[in-house]
Design a protein around this motif. Structure first.
Motif, PDB file in Angstrom:
ATOM      1  N   ARG A  13       0.855  -1.200   0.000  1.00 25.99           N
ATOM      2  CA  ARG A  13       0.000   0.000   0.000  1.00 25.99           C
ATOM      3  C   ARG A  13       0.889   1.248   0.000  1.00 25.99           C
ATOM      4  O   ARG A  13       0.531   2.254   0.611  1.00 25.99           O
ATOM      5  CB  ARG A  13      -0.956   0.014   1.190  1.00 25.99           C
ATOM      6  CG  ARG A  13      -1.710  -1.296   1.407  1.00 25.99           C
ATOM      7  CD  ARG A  13      -2.626  -1.266   2.621  1.00 25.99           C
ATOM      8  NE  ARG A  13      -3.049  -2.601   3.009  1.00 25.99           N
ATOM      9  CZ  ARG A  13      -3.708  -2.890   4.129  1.00 25.99           C
ATOM     10  NH1 ARG A  13      -4.069  -1.927   4.953  1.00 25.99           N
ATOM     11  NH2 ARG A  13      -4.039  -4.143   4.417  1.00 25.99           N
ATOM     12  N   GLU A  39       2.629  -2.162  -4.179  1.00 23.04           N
ATOM     13  CA  GLU A  39       1.339  -2.844  -4.224  1.00 23.04           C
ATOM     14  C   GLU A  39       0.269  -1.831  -3.860  1.00 23.04           C
ATOM     15  O   GLU A  39       0.494  -0.966  -3.000  1.00 23.04           O
ATOM     16  CB  GLU A  39       1.335  -3.997  -3.204  1.00 23.04           C
ATOM     17  CG  GLU A  39       0.063  -4.846  -3.211  1.00 23.04           C
ATOM     18  CD  GLU A  39      -0.962  -4.485  -2.154  1.00 23.04           C
ATOM     19  OE1 GLU A  39      -1.997  -5.155  -2.087  1.00 23.04           O
ATOM     20  OE2 GLU A  39      -0.764  -3.499  -1.387  1.00 23.04           O
ATOM     21  N   ASP A  41      -4.425  -1.416  -3.823  1.00 24.67           N
ATOM     22  CA  ASP A  41      -5.719  -2.109  -3.879  1.00 24.67           C
ATOM     23  C   ASP A  41      -6.689  -1.231  -4.663  1.00 24.67           C
ATOM     24  O   ASP A  41      -6.711  -0.010  -4.463  1.00 24.67           O
ATOM     25  CB  ASP A  41      -6.256  -2.305  -2.456  1.00 24.67           C
ATOM     26  CG  ASP A  41      -5.203  -2.899  -1.536  1.00 24.67           C
ATOM     27  OD1 ASP A  41      -4.974  -4.107  -1.616  1.00 24.67           O
ATOM     28  OD2 ASP A  41      -4.595  -2.130  -0.749  1.00 24.67           O
ATOM     29  N   GLU A 105      -3.909  -4.994  -6.919  1.00 28.93           N
ATOM     30  CA  GLU A 105      -4.761  -6.017  -6.310  1.00 28.93           C
ATOM     31  C   GLU A 105      -6.223  -5.662  -6.552  1.00 28.93           C
ATOM     32  O   GLU A 105      -6.685  -4.595  -6.132  1.00 28.93           O
ATOM     33  CB  GLU A 105      -4.476  -6.133  -4.800  1.00 28.93           C
ATOM     34  CG  GLU A 105      -5.310  -7.253  -4.197  1.00 28.93           C
ATOM     35  CD  GLU A 105      -5.218  -7.368  -2.688  1.00 28.93           C
ATOM     36  OE1 GLU A 105      -4.251  -6.878  -2.079  1.00 28.93           O
ATOM     37  OE2 GLU A 105      -6.165  -7.958  -2.126  1.00 28.93           O
ATOM     38  N   PHE A 132      -7.571 -11.986  -4.142  1.00 32.19           N
ATOM     39  CA  PHE A 132      -8.141 -13.104  -3.380  1.00 32.19           C
ATOM     40  C   PHE A 132      -9.376 -13.641  -4.099  1.00 32.19           C
ATOM     41  O   PHE A 132      -9.820 -14.756  -3.824  1.00 32.19           O
ATOM     42  CB  PHE A 132      -8.577 -12.643  -1.982  1.00 32.19           C
ATOM     43  CG  PHE A 132      -7.448 -12.274  -1.068  1.00 32.19           C
ATOM     44  CD1 PHE A 132      -6.642 -13.264  -0.515  1.00 32.19           C
ATOM     45  CD2 PHE A 132      -7.202 -10.953  -0.729  1.00 32.19           C
ATOM     46  CE1 PHE A 132      -5.610 -12.938   0.361  1.00 32.19           C
ATOM     47  CE2 PHE A 132      -6.170 -10.609   0.137  1.00 32.19           C
ATOM     48  CZ  PHE A 132      -5.374 -11.609   0.682  1.00 32.19           C
TER      49      PHE A 132
HETATM   50  O1  G3P Z   1      -1.337  -8.261  -1.928  1.00 35.03           O
HETATM   51  C1  G3P Z   1      -0.802  -8.499  -0.669  1.00 35.03           C
HETATM   52  C2  G3P Z   1      -1.701  -7.962   0.403  1.00 35.03           C
HETATM   53  O2  G3P Z   1      -1.995  -6.622   0.103  1.00 35.03           O
HETATM   54  C3  G3P Z   1      -2.967  -8.746   0.531  1.00 35.03           C
HETATM   55  O3  G3P Z   1      -3.718  -8.388   1.650  1.00 35.03           O
HETATM   56  O4  G3P Z   1      -5.501  -7.221   2.850  1.00 35.03           O
HETATM   57  O5  G3P Z   1      -3.288  -6.138   2.613  1.00 35.03           O
HETATM   58  O6  G3P Z   1      -4.788  -6.358   0.642  1.00 35.03           O
HETATM   59  P1  G3P Z   1      -4.337  -6.964   1.943  1.00 35.03           P
END
Ligand code: G3P
Ligand code: MG
Length: 241
Positions: A13, A39, A41, A105, A132
């Protein structure tokens, strides 16, 4: 640096432990720490890709309620930390330095199409798309078969290998809780990279890399990029997938 490198440090993030997550200054901080990739989201709202982790607003912004309950214009006026707005994917891509990878992601529903469209019109040299939501990731792969994908796993299932194979996956991205030496070795045998989240202690990062992981997601890229992470080397998965 590249997703093909023997060891990759990925700013989770951005640099979530140092600067409010998923904001432009957080990504900038990760670049300053010399990460190999970042990374982030994404959710799709009114056709735009918003960079935010949760499907509700309370934790990371001064807004409240579900993300999907607000128009894009109102979401963009929120403070996501330090006075910075929730960024659009395009805004992050625009500040991505040459040679730094981008892991997108897919978080929200119906993100496969918008992300495929985005990548079709926005050149990003080194990109990995993960989720996921394996069904959503399969949709993405069907729309953009040339883009590398990685299913994410928070809990282990022996179906992981089949899921990866069906996706033509480049990597599997694993929680640190399930990234055992045996699974990392098996992935290597199958030619899959392994990126492990979220690892904030250099000693644990060294152990995971020593066990065969090819990358680490971290909230503290300052600590992890400064650590000596020696790849196990000669039998690293072959490049070119
Ligand atoms: O992509 C790795 C990690 O970001 C996955 O979990 O919940 O932090 O998006 P989360
Ligand atoms: Mg994530």
């Amino acid at each position: 640096m590249s997703f093909l490198d023997p060891v990759l440090v990925i700013g989770h993030r951005g640099a979530a432990g140092l600067v409010p997550e998923n904001t432009l200054p957080s990504f900038q901080r990760a670049f300053e720490c010399a990460v190999g990739a970042i990374e982030l989201d994404v959710y799709a709202i009114e056709g735009e890709l918003l960079v935010i982790h949760d499907d509700t607003l309370e934790r990371t912004t001064n807004g409240s309620g579900p993300l999907s309950a607000q128009p894009l214009a109102a979401l963009r006026r929120l403070d996501a930390g330090g006075g910075w707005p929730i960024p659009l994917l395009g805004e992050v891509a625009a500040i991505l330095p040459a040679g730094v990878g981008l892991n997108i992601e897919l978080k929200g529903p119906d993100t496969a199409g918008p992300v495929a469209d985005f990548l079709a019109r926005t050149p990003v040299a080194d990109v990995l798309v993960s989720s996921f939501e394996h069904v959503e990731l399969r949709r993405f792969h069907a729309l953009a078969p040339a883009v590398r994908v990685a299913p994410l796993f928070d809990r282990w299932t022996d179906r992981a290998w089949t899921i990866a194979e069906e996706l033509g996956a480049f990597a599997i991205n694993l929680s640190r809780r399930i990234a055992t030496r045996e699974r990392l070795a098996r992935a290597r045998e199958l030619g899959l990279r392994t990126y492990v989240y979220t690892v904030n202690e250099p000693a644990e990062a060294r152990t995971l890399i020593g066990n065969g992981a090819t990358g680490i997601f971290t909230d503290f890229p300052d600590r992890i990029t400064a650590a000596r992470l020696d790849p196990i080397g000669a039998d690293a998965p072959a490049a070119g997938r």
